[in-house]
Design a protein around this motif. Structure first.
Motif, short mmCIF file in Angstrom:
data_model
loop_
_atom_site.label_atom_id
_atom_site.label_comp_id
_atom_site.label_asym_id
_atom_site.label_seq_id
_atom_site.Cartn_x
_atom_site.Cartn_y
_atom_site.Cartn_z
N VAL A 60 40.59 -67.09 -12.20
CA VAL A 60 40.97 -66.92 -10.79
C VAL A 60 40.36 -68.06 -9.96
O VAL A 60 39.13 -68.20 -9.92
CB VAL A 60 40.49 -65.55 -10.24
CG1 VAL A 60 40.96 -65.35 -8.80
CG2 VAL A 60 40.98 -64.42 -11.12
N PRO A 61 41.18 -68.87 -9.30
CA PRO A 61 40.61 -69.98 -8.53
C PRO A 61 39.80 -69.48 -7.33
O PRO A 61 40.12 -68.42 -6.75
CB PRO A 61 41.83 -70.78 -8.06
CG PRO A 61 43.04 -70.01 -8.44
CD PRO A 61 42.64 -68.83 -9.25
N ALA A 62 38.79 -70.25 -6.97
CA ALA A 62 37.94 -69.86 -5.84
C ALA A 62 38.76 -69.73 -4.56
O ALA A 62 38.52 -68.84 -3.73
CB ALA A 62 36.83 -70.90 -5.66
N SER A 63 39.77 -70.61 -4.40
CA SER A 63 40.57 -70.56 -3.17
C SER A 63 41.32 -69.23 -3.06
O SER A 63 41.48 -68.68 -1.97
CB SER A 63 41.55 -71.73 -3.13
OG SER A 63 42.36 -71.76 -4.28
N ALA A 64 41.75 -68.67 -4.20
CA ALA A 64 42.45 -67.37 -4.18
C ALA A 64 41.47 -66.25 -3.84
O ALA A 64 41.79 -65.32 -3.10
CB ALA A 64 43.12 -67.12 -5.52
N ARG A 65 40.25 -66.35 -4.39
CA ARG A 65 39.23 -65.32 -4.11
C ARG A 65 38.90 -65.28 -2.62
O ARG A 65 38.81 -64.22 -2.00
CB ARG A 65 37.95 -65.59 -4.90
CG ARG A 65 38.13 -65.50 -6.40
CD ARG A 65 36.85 -65.89 -7.12
NE ARG A 65 37.13 -66.22 -8.51
CZ ARG A 65 36.39 -65.84 -9.54
NH1 ARG A 65 35.33 -65.12 -9.34
NH2 ARG A 65 36.70 -66.19 -10.77
N TRP A 66 38.72 -66.47 -2.04
CA TRP A 66 38.35 -66.53 -0.63
C TRP A 66 39.52 -66.19 0.28
O TRP A 66 39.33 -65.62 1.36
CB TRP A 66 37.78 -67.91 -0.29
CG TRP A 66 36.36 -68.03 -0.75
CD1 TRP A 66 35.92 -68.65 -1.88
CD2 TRP A 66 35.20 -67.47 -0.13
NE1 TRP A 66 34.56 -68.50 -2.01
CE2 TRP A 66 34.09 -67.79 -0.94
CE3 TRP A 66 34.99 -66.72 1.04
CZ2 TRP A 66 32.79 -67.39 -0.62
CZ3 TRP A 66 33.69 -66.33 1.36
CH2 TRP A 66 32.62 -66.66 0.54
N ARG A 67 40.73 -66.53 -0.17
CA ARG A 67 41.93 -66.24 0.64
C ARG A 67 42.06 -64.74 0.92
O ARG A 67 42.40 -64.33 2.01
CB ARG A 67 43.15 -66.77 -0.10
CG ARG A 67 44.48 -66.41 0.52
CD ARG A 67 45.59 -67.00 -0.33
NE ARG A 67 46.85 -66.37 -0.06
CZ ARG A 67 47.93 -66.52 -0.83
NH1 ARG A 67 47.87 -67.30 -1.90
NH2 ARG A 67 49.06 -65.91 -0.53
N PHE A 68 41.79 -63.94 -0.12
CA PHE A 68 41.94 -62.49 0.05
C PHE A 68 40.59 -61.78 0.13
O PHE A 68 40.55 -60.55 0.23
CB PHE A 68 42.73 -61.91 -1.13
CG PHE A 68 44.10 -62.49 -1.29
CD1 PHE A 68 45.08 -62.28 -0.33
CD2 PHE A 68 44.44 -63.25 -2.40
CE1 PHE A 68 46.35 -62.80 -0.46
CE2 PHE A 68 45.71 -63.77 -2.55
CZ PHE A 68 46.68 -63.56 -1.58
N LEU A 69 39.50 -62.54 0.02
CA LEU A 69 38.14 -61.97 -0.07
C LEU A 69 38.06 -60.97 -1.22
O LEU A 69 37.49 -59.89 -1.10
CB LEU A 69 37.72 -61.32 1.26
CG LEU A 69 37.61 -62.26 2.45
CD1 LEU A 69 37.20 -61.48 3.70
CD2 LEU A 69 36.60 -63.38 2.20
N ASP A 70 38.69 -61.34 -2.34
CA ASP A 70 38.67 -60.50 -3.54
C ASP A 70 37.71 -61.14 -4.54
O ASP A 70 37.94 -62.26 -5.00
CB ASP A 70 40.07 -60.43 -4.16
CG ASP A 70 40.98 -59.51 -3.37
OD1 ASP A 70 40.46 -58.64 -2.64
OD2 ASP A 70 42.21 -59.65 -3.49
N PHE A 71 36.65 -60.39 -4.89
CA PHE A 71 35.67 -60.93 -5.82
C PHE A 71 35.41 -59.92 -6.94
O PHE A 71 35.56 -58.71 -6.74
CB PHE A 71 34.36 -61.25 -5.09
CG PHE A 71 34.53 -62.26 -3.99
CD1 PHE A 71 34.62 -63.62 -4.30
CD2 PHE A 71 34.66 -61.86 -2.68
CE1 PHE A 71 34.81 -64.55 -3.28
CE2 PHE A 71 34.85 -62.79 -1.66
CZ PHE A 71 34.93 -64.14 -1.97
#
Lengths: 316, 214
Positions: A60-71
């Motif tokens: 999962v790219p960091a940009s996708a994690r931050w985009r949705f705040l999904d960690f």
């Protein structure tokens, strides 16, 4: 001439978005979207995805994690957010602080829905919550609490004019029509008009009725696949239907004819290809809820009259 | 990266312009509400049509790319993955889709295709071990009197299905392994659509991976 056309364009724009509307249609949209969103929300385990071993999250790219705040690694927090979203949706249904509840539900679903597929893609479309996010947020900015609420506003109606009840419903209808338009457009975009060929339809039908992992209904798909003429009609019909469905935005007659056909279309896809489209109940936003309510009133009155006429006193 | 940033900006513009509508309602003297509604509508149409017409998904503004391909008569180009459980006797069992909760079979299948083989052998083994653990947990539930629950146990059959329907194979006792599974195998299955129409068993299976590896 230029001015005339610009003003007529503005007139058409205003007529489309701000024609006098009914608070009932807006309230129905609020309830329909909240119920369907709640159904999908409680049918999934978004929090569980957050709790998956780290290997599943490695791509999962960091940009996708931050985009949705999904960690990864926060299942308890995600469970609490799931419960918060469910509570907000119940408030939307009941009309308790409906606009704030719509906003909270929309934002929480924007965060939660991508969890379903985030381990391999950041585009969780066709999983039931895409239009819900857009619709709930649109409703949050509209006077959706002026009707069918458990706690009506004590201060005043939220709408300035009857046109304020129209644009949110129209925009939600546009979002729904876009599903079909872009679905048809993407078929032509990637495969050209050959997509509608009988052989392609036949192969799609055979594939979905033969794959063991998805084989629940297999008779209809195989039956259609054996009839090239029907395959051809389905191919061409699908493209015409998907690309032409936008007429329901402009014509009441088209709406009455085509919107029920959309439901039939999805029923056909379900039984022939085992594909489910969870947005089908959301087609109820195309109904005229004033007419539905007056029809129910007339029916209940006629039942009351019937009971009075056939009651014990008259029978005696 | 670029798509994620552009999509986040598109969504932020949608929410931000919506909040302007709210500002117009709360402060009628200071903000022209009708104008803010026009801005909101314009932003919503611009972003949604931009995503659709360019076919760049900007969820929740989707490109709605669905079933766009030309399906070849044989599925060898894109084989279907099949995960089976193996018991101590070497018998193979199809695994019920409900066993993969919280994952749905579609997401697991796509993850296996796109990410699983990118992992180093040790990480692959850890992921497979987790999947085996899920399978055995579900197997025990399937054999219990309550049976294997649907993703939402209270809704049961009314649970919202995933985009693809899957058969609940462990709803039947004869399909459920009665002894613990000790391994998993991933097969790539392919077949000729025409040939399988006449003979459903004509499937080519290629072992793609196995856990524990031999």
């Amino acid at each position: 001439m230029k001015l005339l056309s610009a003003s007529s364009l503005a007139l058409s724009w205003n007529r489309f978005w701000f024609a006098p509307g009914s608070p009932r249609n807006l309230a129905a949209a609020r309830i329909v979207f909240a119920v369907t969103s709640l159904w999908v929300l409680v049918s999934r385990d978004f929090a569980g995805i957050s709790g998956l071993p780290a290997e599943f999250w490695s791509g999962v790219p960091a940009s996708a994690r931050w985009r949705f705040l999904d960690f990864a690694g926060h299942p308890f927090l995600e469970r609490a957010l799931e419960q918060g979203a469910a509570l907000a949706l119940v408030c939307v249904i009941l009309g308790v602080l409906p606009r704030l509840s719509c906003f909270l539900a929309g934002m929480l679903l924007y965060h939660l829905a991508p969890l379903e597929s985030i381990i391999w893609t950041n585009s969780p479309y066709a999983r039931g919550l895409t239009i819900s996010v857009l619709a709930l947020l649109t409703l949050a900015f509209s006077p959706c609490g002026d009707c069918w609420t458990l706690m009506p506003s004590k201060i005043r109606k939220q709408a300035d004019s009857a046109g304020d009840y129209t644009w949110p419903v129209q925009l939600i209808q546009v979002f729904i029509v876009q599903i079909y338009f872009f679905s048809g457009y993407s078929k032509v975009f990637y495969s050209g008009w050959r997509w509608a060929s009988p052989s392609n339809m036949r192969n799609w039908m055979l594939y979905f009725s033969q794959a063991d992992q998805t084989k629940v209904f297999h008779s209809l798909g195989a039956w259609i696949a054996a009839r090239p003429v029907i395959c051809g009609i389905i191919g061409v019909g699908t493209l015409v239907f998907e690309l032409g469905l936008f007429v329901v935005l402009f014509s009441k007659t088209a709406r009455r004819l085509l919107v029920p056909l959309v439901a039939v279309f999805h029923l056909g896809i379900l039984f022939s290809m085992n594909l489910v489209f969870l947005n089908v109940p959301q087609l109820l936003v195309f109904a005229d809820w004033d007419s539905v309510q007056s029809w129910i009133r007339t029916r209940s009155k006629s039942v009351e009259t019937h009971l009075e006429l056939t009651g014990p006193r008259n029978q005696a | 990266m670029k798509t994620n940033i552009a999509s986040a900006l598109g969504f932020a513009a949608f929410v931000g312009s919506g909040l302007l509508v709210e500002a117009g309602r709360r402060f009628p003297g200071r903000w022209d509400r009708r104008r803010s509604i026009h801005v909101f509508l314009f932003v919503a149409l611009f972003v949604s049509f931009g995503a659709g017409l360019s076919q760049h998904d900007m969820w929740p503004f989707s490109s709605w790319k669905m079933m766009t391909g030309l399906t070849p008569p044989a599925t060898r180009a894109l084989p279907t993955l099949s995960i089976v459980g193996v018991d101590a006797g070497g018998n193979e069992y199809q695994i019920d889709y409900r066993a993969w909760k919280p994952l749905s079979p579609e997401e697991l299948d796509s993850w296996l295709r796109n990410n699983f083989y990118e992992l180093d052998p040790a990480a692959r083994a850890r992921a497979a071990s987790f999947l085996l653990q899920l399978s055995n947990g579900a197997r025990e539930q399937a054999l219990s009197t309550a049976g294997l629950p649907f993703p939402n146990r209270w809704l049961g059959h009314l649970t919202a299905p995933t985009h693809l329907l899957h058969p609940a194979v462990w709803s039947r006792a004869e399909n459920t392994p009665h002894t613990p599974l000790v391994g998993l195998r991933i097969y790539e299955e392919s077949w000729d659509l025409e040939a399988r129409r006449h003979a459903p068993v004509r499937v080519t299976r290629v072992l793609a991976d196995e856990y524990p590896s031999r």
